[in-house]
Every structure is written in C-alpha cells, then in structure tokens.
Design a protein around this motif. Structure first.
Motif, PDB file in Angstrom:
ATOM      1  N   LEU A 112       0.887  -1.087  -0.003  1.00 27.13           N
ATOM      2  CA  LEU A 112      -0.051   0.027   0.001  1.00 27.13           C
ATOM      3  C   LEU A 112       0.958   1.185   0.126  1.00 27.13           C
ATOM      4  CD1 LEU A 112      -2.662  -0.819   2.339  1.00 27.13           C
ATOM      5  CD2 LEU A 112      -3.154  -0.217   0.199  1.00 27.13           C
ATOM      6  N   LEU A 113       1.929   1.234   0.903  1.00 26.74           N
ATOM      7  CA  LEU A 113       2.894   2.418   0.959  1.00 26.74           C
ATOM      8  C   LEU A 113       3.600   2.679  -0.186  1.00 26.74           C
ATOM      9  CD1 LEU A 113       4.133   2.203   4.639  1.00 26.74           C
ATOM     10  CD2 LEU A 113       2.473   3.623   3.526  1.00 26.74           C
ATOM     11  N   LYS A 116       1.138   4.233  -2.997  1.00 19.58           N
ATOM     12  CA  LYS A 116       0.970   5.766  -2.614  1.00 19.58           C
ATOM     13  C   LYS A 116       2.146   6.385  -2.885  1.00 19.58           C
ATOM     14  CE  LYS A 116      -1.394   8.833  -0.862  1.00 19.58           C
ATOM     15  NZ  LYS A 116      -2.616   9.413  -1.509  1.00 19.58           N
ATOM     16  N   ARG A 118       4.149   6.007  -5.172  1.00 19.57           N
ATOM     17  CA  ARG A 118       4.241   6.104  -6.721  1.00 19.57           C
ATOM     18  C   ARG A 118       3.502   7.269  -7.155  1.00 19.57           C
ATOM     19  NH1 ARG A 118       4.873   0.687  -6.550  1.00 19.57           N
ATOM     20  NH2 ARG A 118       2.440   0.201  -6.985  1.00 19.57           N
ATOM     21  N   THR A 119       2.536   7.555  -6.436  1.00 17.99           N
ATOM     22  CA  THR A 119       1.613   8.597  -6.903  1.00 17.99           C
ATOM     23  C   THR A 119       1.937  10.104  -6.427  1.00 17.99           C
ATOM     24  OG1 THR A 119       0.256   8.534  -4.854  1.00 17.99           O
ATOM     25  CG2 THR A 119      -0.372   7.121  -6.726  1.00 17.99           C
ATOM     26  N   LEU A 120       3.054  10.020  -5.263  1.00 16.51           N
ATOM     27  CA  LEU A 120       3.365  11.358  -4.893  1.00 16.51           C
ATOM     28  C   LEU A 120       4.457  11.977  -5.626  1.00 16.51           C
ATOM     29  CD1 LEU A 120       3.561  10.485  -0.831  1.00 16.51           C
ATOM     30  CD2 LEU A 120       1.900  11.505  -2.138  1.00 16.51           C
ATOM     31  N   LYS A 136       2.568  12.307   4.509  1.00 14.18           N
ATOM     32  CA  LYS A 136       1.635  11.988   3.528  1.00 14.18           C
ATOM     33  C   LYS A 136       1.250  10.454   3.573  1.00 14.18           C
ATOM     34  CE  LYS A 136       1.455  15.710   0.412  1.00 14.18           C
ATOM     35  NZ  LYS A 136       1.383  16.282  -1.063  1.00 14.18           N
ATOM     36  N   LEU A 137       2.468   9.399   3.567  1.00 11.43           N
ATOM     37  CA  LEU A 137       2.284   8.361   3.681  1.00 11.43           C
ATOM     38  C   LEU A 137       1.710   7.820   4.941  1.00 11.43           C
ATOM     39  CD1 LEU A 137       5.516   7.160   1.814  1.00 11.43           C
ATOM     40  CD2 LEU A 137       3.401   6.549   1.036  1.00 11.43           C
ATOM     41  N   PHE A 140      -1.904   8.383   5.097  1.00 16.70           N
ATOM     42  CA  PHE A 140      -2.691   7.522   4.488  1.00 16.70           C
ATOM     43  C   PHE A 140      -2.709   5.952   5.199  1.00 16.70           C
ATOM     44  CE2 PHE A 140      -2.262   3.928   1.243  1.00 16.70           C
ATOM     45  CZ  PHE A 140      -3.374   3.858   0.711  1.00 16.70           C
ATOM     46  N   ARG A 144      -6.045   3.963   6.841  1.00 17.81           N
ATOM     47  CA  ARG A 144      -6.491   2.563   6.473  1.00 17.81           C
ATOM     48  C   ARG A 144      -6.407   1.761   7.578  1.00 17.81           C
ATOM     49  NH1 ARG A 144      -6.782   0.193   1.336  1.00 17.81           N
ATOM     50  NH2 ARG A 144      -6.923   1.746  -0.075  1.00 17.81           N
TER      51      ARG A 144
END
Length: 161
Positions: A112-113, A116, A118-120, A136-137, A140, A144
């Motif tokens: 999951l991390l 995530k 990769r989107t930052l 942010k990680l 996030f 969850r």
C-alpha cells in the motif's frame, strides 16, 4: 421486512442469514428500521442465535479475513468497525489473532505504501519534500487503520531502498 408474525419474520431472517454472514447488530438495526416490535425482534434474534444462524465469533472471523485480504484494512480500522457492530472485545481479539498473519499484514502495508509513494510528486534529494511525503504516507496508512509503529517501520524500510 415488514411483518409482525414470529414465524414469517424468523423464516425471512433465517433465509437472509443463510445467504450471507451477518451479526446480531446488523439484523437488529434492519428490524428496528422496519418498525417491528422490540420484543418480537429479541425473540427472533435469540432463536437465530440458538440455531447458529447468527454466530458472533464466526462473523468476526469472516469480517476480519475479508477486510484484511480484500479491502486491505489495518487492525485498528477492523477493530473499530467490529466494535461499532456490537461484537465483543474477546471475539474481536480472537478473530484478529486467527485471521491476520503478521508477515502478510506487513507485506500488505508495504505494498500500500509503495503504491501511494508512486503517486506522490516530490524531489527525493529535497529533505523537506521527502519529510512531507513521509507525512502523507503516514496519514494514508493511518486512515487505513494500520498501527503507527508498523507504519513508521515500513516508511523507514521504503526510504532505505
């Protein structure tokens, strides 16, 4: 489920329980929304429990398995969701212990991390940007339902790569 006859209400509730795993709290909420007599609700639910249509332990185990495997929730979020459904602390603890393998749990968090991350958009050479990305990680993963210790451990593991 608009019926005030015990047998018809019991049959309909039993058929509902046979189709999917459910807990007492969910059925009780459904009955109350249908404006059914509270005494009748208690009698039907008691009979369903006596005949094992409703089993709190079985429901907790299935819920934990599904949320951990498919929704990829952490223990905190799962525990809170079960608590809101009226499941006892003992059954929650047993279900979490039985259904969640620590190695798989950590791998889920790591995946999951990584997804995530990769989107930052940030410059890894900029310390401030890296710090903000780590925040942010962490937020996030906390949303969850993952524990802070596990989250920070996995963020450190990711940043070491």
């Amino acid at each position: 489920m608009k019926s005030n006859d015990f047998e018809s209400l019991y049959r309909r509730a039993g058929a509902y329980c046979a189709r999917r795993e459910t807990c007492r709290g969910d059925l009780e909420k459904k009955f109350r929304a249908a404006d059914i007599d509270p005494d009748l609700i208690d009698r039907v639910l008691q009979r369903l429990e006596d005949e094992k249509f409703i089993d709190e332990q079985r429901y907790a185990r299935a819920f934990v398995h599904d949320k951990a495997a498919f929704a990829r929730w952490g223990r905190i979020k799962i525990r809170n969701a079960l608590r809101l459904k009226g499941i006892s602390q003992e059954n929650i603890a047993i279900a979490l212990e039985e259904a969640i393998d620590e190695k798989t749990y950590r791998q889920t968090l790591r995946d999951l991390l990584a997804a995530k991350l990769r989107t930052l958009k940030f410059d890894p050479s900029d310390r401030r940007a890296t710090y903000l990305a780590a925040q942010k990680l962490a937020r996030f993963a906390a949303s969850r339902g993952f524990e802070a210790e596990a989250v920070f451990s996995e963020i450190d593991h990711l940043s070491a790569l």
